[in-house]
Write a protein that holds these residues in place. Sequence first.
Motif, PDB file in Angstrom:
ATOM      1  N   UNK A   1       0.832  -1.176   0.000  1.00 29.10           N
ATOM      2  CA  UNK A   1       0.000   0.000   0.000  1.00 29.10           C
ATOM      3  C   UNK A   1       0.882   1.247   0.000  1.00 29.10           C
ATOM      4  N   UNK A   2       0.516   2.226  -0.802  1.00 31.91           N
ATOM      5  CA  UNK A   2       1.299   3.446  -0.942  1.00 31.91           C
ATOM      6  C   UNK A   2       0.702   4.538  -0.053  1.00 31.91           C
ATOM      7  N   UNK A   3       1.566   5.218   0.676  1.00 34.18           N
ATOM      8  CA  UNK A   3       1.143   6.365   1.477  1.00 34.18           C
ATOM      9  C   UNK A   3       1.598   7.629   0.773  1.00 34.18           C
ATOM     10  N   UNK A   4       0.672   8.488   0.424  1.00 32.28           N
ATOM     11  CA  UNK A   4       0.996   9.741  -0.244  1.00 32.28           C
ATOM     12  C   UNK A   4       0.699  10.901   0.692  1.00 32.28           C
ATOM     13  N   UNK A   5       1.590  11.896   0.651  1.00 33.77           N
ATOM     14  CA  UNK A   5       1.424  13.081   1.481  1.00 33.77           C
ATOM     15  C   UNK A   5       1.529  14.295   0.580  1.00 33.77           C
ATOM     16  N   UNK A   6       0.567  15.200   0.690  1.00 31.87           N
ATOM     17  CA  UNK A   6       0.610  16.429  -0.087  1.00 31.87           C
ATOM     18  C   UNK A   6       1.589  17.382   0.589  1.00 31.87           C
TER      19      UNK A   6
END
Length: 70
Positions: A1-6
């Motif tokens: 699972x990929x965790x993306x942060x703006x």
Amino acid sequence: MVNAVKGLFISCDIPMAQFIVNMNAALPASQKFILHILDSTHMFVQPHVAEMIRSRIAEFRDQNSYEKPA
């Protein structure tokens, strides 16, 4: 699972990067804004602090600039 942060990517010279790092270090842990330091001239910060960083840099430049007396 990929965790993306703006975030906001900042590219600057080494002294300005150190100024931003010191600004971040002076804040309490709940208000720290640097997400990741990529190298000595690039960092990734939270997007909501862009204007605060700009204003602090402007204040710093105003304090450290020479104006010839009239």
